[in-house]
Design a protein around this motif. Structure first.
Motif, PDB file in Angstrom:
ATOM      1  N   THR A  77       0.875  -1.170   0.000  1.00  0.00           N
ATOM      2  CA  THR A  77       0.000   0.000   0.000  1.00  0.00           C
ATOM      3  C   THR A  77       0.907   1.213   0.000  1.00  0.00           C
ATOM      4  O   THR A  77       1.699   1.401   0.937  1.00  0.00           O
ATOM      5  CB  THR A  77      -0.933   0.021   1.213  1.00  0.00           C
ATOM      6  OG1 THR A  77      -1.702  -1.192   1.230  1.00  0.00           O
ATOM      7  CG2 THR A  77      -1.897   1.206   1.141  1.00  0.00           C
ATOM      8  N   GLY A  78       0.829   2.000  -1.064  1.00  0.00           N
ATOM      9  CA  GLY A  78       1.701   3.160  -1.219  1.00  0.00           C
ATOM     10  C   GLY A  78       0.933   4.452  -1.060  1.00  0.00           C
ATOM     11  O   GLY A  78      -0.148   4.618  -1.635  1.00  0.00           O
ATOM     12  N   PHE A  79       1.493   5.362  -0.281  1.00  0.00           N
ATOM     13  CA  PHE A  79       0.911   6.677  -0.029  1.00  0.00           C
ATOM     14  C   PHE A  79       1.827   7.727  -0.638  1.00  0.00           C
ATOM     15  O   PHE A  79       3.033   7.724  -0.375  1.00  0.00           O
ATOM     16  CB  PHE A  79       0.763   6.921   1.473  1.00  0.00           C
ATOM     17  CG  PHE A  79      -0.035   5.851   2.173  1.00  0.00           C
ATOM     18  CD1 PHE A  79      -1.421   5.920   2.243  1.00  0.00           C
ATOM     19  CD2 PHE A  79       0.604   4.754   2.733  1.00  0.00           C
ATOM     20  CE1 PHE A  79      -2.150   4.929   2.874  1.00  0.00           C
ATOM     21  CE2 PHE A  79      -0.123   3.755   3.365  1.00  0.00           C
ATOM     22  CZ  PHE A  79      -1.502   3.840   3.435  1.00  0.00           C
ATOM     23  N   VAL A  80       1.247   8.605  -1.449  1.00  0.00           N
ATOM     24  CA  VAL A  80       2.018   9.613  -2.163  1.00  0.00           C
ATOM     25  C   VAL A  80       1.582  10.992  -1.686  1.00  0.00           C
ATOM     26  O   VAL A  80       0.398  11.345  -1.773  1.00  0.00           O
ATOM     27  CB  VAL A  80       1.817   9.483  -3.692  1.00  0.00           C
ATOM     28  CG1 VAL A  80       2.626  10.541  -4.428  1.00  0.00           C
ATOM     29  CG2 VAL A  80       2.193   8.084  -4.163  1.00  0.00           C
ATOM     30  N   ASN A  81       2.519  11.759  -1.165  1.00  0.00           N
ATOM     31  CA  ASN A  81       2.264  13.131  -0.748  1.00  0.00           C
ATOM     32  C   ASN A  81       2.070  13.939  -2.029  1.00  0.00           C
ATOM     33  O   ASN A  81       3.018  14.195  -2.764  1.00  0.00           O
ATOM     34  CB  ASN A  81       3.462  13.639   0.059  1.00  0.00           C
ATOM     35  CG  ASN A  81       3.223  14.982   0.694  1.00  0.00           C
ATOM     36  OD1 ASN A  81       2.196  15.611   0.497  1.00  0.00           O
ATOM     37  ND2 ASN A  81       4.200  15.429   1.464  1.00  0.00           N
ATOM     38  N   SER A  82       0.815  14.291  -2.314  1.00  0.00           N
ATOM     39  CA  SER A  82       0.542  14.920  -3.605  1.00  0.00           C
ATOM     40  C   SER A  82      -0.575  15.955  -3.511  1.00  0.00           C
ATOM     41  O   SER A  82      -1.375  15.953  -2.580  1.00  0.00           O
ATOM     42  CB  SER A  82       0.179  13.858  -4.652  1.00  0.00           C
ATOM     43  OG  SER A  82      -0.875  13.036  -4.223  1.00  0.00           O
ATOM     44  N   THR A  83      -0.585  16.820  -4.524  1.00  0.00           N
ATOM     45  CA  THR A  83      -1.636  17.818  -4.614  1.00  0.00           C
ATOM     46  C   THR A  83      -2.955  17.155  -4.991  1.00  0.00           C
ATOM     47  O   THR A  83      -2.978  16.014  -5.469  1.00  0.00           O
ATOM     48  CB  THR A  83      -1.297  18.884  -5.685  1.00  0.00           C
ATOM     49  OG1 THR A  83      -1.260  18.246  -6.969  1.00  0.00           O
ATOM     50  CG2 THR A  83       0.029  19.573  -5.395  1.00  0.00           C
ATOM     51  N   LYS A  84      -4.020  17.885  -4.805  1.00  0.00           N
ATOM     52  CA  LYS A  84      -5.356  17.377  -5.126  1.00  0.00           C
ATOM     53  C   LYS A  84      -5.487  17.048  -6.615  1.00  0.00           C
ATOM     54  O   LYS A  84      -6.190  16.110  -6.985  1.00  0.00           O
ATOM     55  CB  LYS A  84      -6.399  18.428  -4.710  1.00  0.00           C
ATOM     56  CG  LYS A  84      -7.826  17.977  -4.847  1.00  0.00           C
ATOM     57  CD  LYS A  84      -8.778  18.974  -4.208  1.00  0.00           C
ATOM     58  CE  LYS A  84      -8.886  20.195  -5.071  1.00  0.00           C
ATOM     59  NZ  LYS A  84      -9.964  21.108  -4.663  1.00  0.00           N
ATOM     60  N   GLU A  85      -4.781  17.769  -7.452  1.00  0.00           N
ATOM     61  CA  GLU A  85      -4.885  17.584  -8.898  1.00  0.00           C
ATOM     62  C   GLU A  85      -4.001  16.451  -9.434  1.00  0.00           C
ATOM     63  O   GLU A  85      -4.210  15.977 -10.547  1.00  0.00           O
ATOM     64  CB  GLU A  85      -4.500  18.884  -9.624  1.00  0.00           C
ATOM     65  CG  GLU A  85      -5.392  20.067  -9.322  1.00  0.00           C
ATOM     66  CD  GLU A  85      -5.124  20.719  -7.960  1.00  0.00           C
ATOM     67  OE1 GLU A  85      -6.055  21.311  -7.402  1.00  0.00           O
ATOM     68  OE2 GLU A  85      -3.990  20.620  -7.450  1.00  0.00           O
ATOM     69  N   PHE A  86      -3.034  16.016  -8.673  1.00  0.00           N
ATOM     70  CA  PHE A  86      -2.082  15.006  -9.128  1.00  0.00           C
ATOM     71  C   PHE A  86      -2.768  13.641  -9.193  1.00  0.00           C
ATOM     72  O   PHE A  86      -3.428  13.224  -8.238  1.00  0.00           O
ATOM     73  CB  PHE A  86      -0.891  14.946  -8.173  1.00  0.00           C
ATOM     74  CG  PHE A  86       0.207  14.019  -8.616  1.00  0.00           C
ATOM     75  CD1 PHE A  86       1.115  14.411  -9.585  1.00  0.00           C
ATOM     76  CD2 PHE A  86       0.327  12.753  -8.067  1.00  0.00           C
ATOM     77  CE1 PHE A  86       2.137  13.560  -9.991  1.00  0.00           C
ATOM     78  CE2 PHE A  86       1.338  11.893  -8.469  1.00  0.00           C
ATOM     79  CZ  PHE A  86       2.242  12.302  -9.434  1.00  0.00           C
ATOM     80  N   THR A  87      -2.604  12.940 -10.311  1.00  0.00           N
ATOM     81  CA  THR A  87      -3.292  11.651 -10.489  1.00  0.00           C
ATOM     82  C   THR A  87      -2.359  10.507 -10.911  1.00  0.00           C
ATOM     83  O   THR A  87      -2.829   9.439 -11.288  1.00  0.00           O
ATOM     84  CB  THR A  87      -4.422  11.773 -11.529  1.00  0.00           C
ATOM     85  OG1 THR A  87      -3.862  12.210 -12.773  1.00  0.00           O
ATOM     86  CG2 THR A  87      -5.505  12.734 -11.071  1.00  0.00           C
ATOM     87  N   ASP A  88      -1.061  10.712 -10.827  1.00  0.00           N
ATOM     88  CA  ASP A  88      -0.108   9.688 -11.249  1.00  0.00           C
ATOM     89  C   ASP A  88       0.500   8.920 -10.077  1.00  0.00           C
ATOM     90  O   ASP A  88       1.650   8.458 -10.146  1.00  0.00           O
ATOM     91  CB  ASP A  88       1.004  10.314 -12.100  1.00  0.00           C
ATOM     92  CG  ASP A  88       0.556  10.596 -13.525  1.00  0.00           C
ATOM     93  OD1 ASP A  88      -0.363   9.892 -14.002  1.00  0.00           O
ATOM     94  OD2 ASP A  88       1.123  11.506 -14.152  1.00  0.00           O
ATOM     95  N   GLN A  89      -0.255   8.732  -9.007  1.00  0.00           N
ATOM     96  CA  GLN A  89       0.243   7.971  -7.862  1.00  0.00           C
ATOM     97  C   GLN A  89       0.764   6.578  -8.272  1.00  0.00           C
ATOM     98  O   GLN A  89       1.820   6.162  -7.795  1.00  0.00           O
ATOM     99  CB  GLN A  89      -0.835   7.836  -6.775  1.00  0.00           C
ATOM    100  CG  GLN A  89      -1.153   9.120  -6.049  1.00  0.00           C
ATOM    101  CD  GLN A  89      -2.120  10.035  -6.794  1.00  0.00           C
ATOM    102  OE1 GLN A  89      -2.670   9.675  -7.836  1.00  0.00           O
ATOM    103  NE2 GLN A  89      -2.321  11.223  -6.264  1.00  0.00           N
TER     104      GLN A  89
END
Length: 152
Positions: free
Chosen positions: A94-106
Motif C-alpha cells: 500500500t503506497g501513499f504519495v504526498n501529492s496535490t489534489k490535482e495530481f493523479t499519477d500515484q
C-alpha cells in the motif's frame, strides 16, 4: 539464486532496518505472513521530502518510492533474523504519495518500489497493490509504503 546473491549482483546493499519513531513495532509476524509498517522515503543521509504535482516530478517520486522498497526489504531481513532468503514473496503493498489534489499519477510513483522489488526478487516480487494520494505524510516525506510478505 539466493536473494542475497541477486541483491549483491545488482550492486544493492540493504540499509539497516530503522527503529520505529513512535509507539508501534516495525513488523508483526502472524504464521508465515509478515506485516511491515510503513517505510518512508529516505536515504542514509536525509529524508526525501516533496509534494508530487508541486515541487517534485514523477521520476523523483518513483526514485523516492524505490528507497521505500529498500527499507521494506531491510525490515523483512530483520524480521527473518538476518536471513533475507526466508522471504518467499511480496504479497501486497500500500503506497501513499504526498501529492496535490490535482495530481493523479500515484501509480507511476509507486512503480518505483514495485519495479525495484521485481528487479530484486523476480516473480516473487510481483504483488497486489494500492497507490493512493495523501494530503501530507509524516515529516513531509514524499512517499510512504507498507507491505505484506510471505516468509518461511
Amino acid at each position: 539464486m539466493s536473494i542475497e546473491k541477486r541483491l549483491s549482483d545488482l550492486g544493492i546493499t540493504l540499509p539497516d532496518a530503522s527503529a520505529p519513531a513512535a509507539n508501534y513495532v516495525p513488523f508483526v509476524q502472524v504464521g508465515n505472513t509478515l506485516y511491515v509498517s510503513g517505510q518512508i522515503s529516505r536515504t542514509d543521509d536525509a529524508l526525501i521530502l516533496g509534494v508530487l504535482g508541486d515541487d517534485m516530478s514523477v521520476e523523483d517520486g518513483a526514485a523516492a518510492a524505490r528507497t521505500c522498497g529498500l527499507q521494506l526489504l531491510a525490515q523483512v531481513k530483520a524480521a527473518c533474523g538476518g536471513d533475507i532468503n526466508r522471504l518467499k514473496r511480496v504479497v501486497k503493498l500500500t503506497g501513499f504519495v504526498n501529492s496535490t489534489k490535482e495530481f493523479t499519477d500515484q501509480p507511476k510513483v509507486i512503480n518505483g518500489c514495485s519495479d525495484f522489488l521485481v528487479e530484486a526478487l523476480g516473480d516473487a516480487g510481483r504483488h497486489a497493490r494500492s497507490a493512493v494520494s495523501a494530503g501530507a505524510l509524516p515529516l513531509g516525506v514524499a512517499v510512504e509504503i507498507e507491505g505484506i510478505f510471505e516468509i518461511s
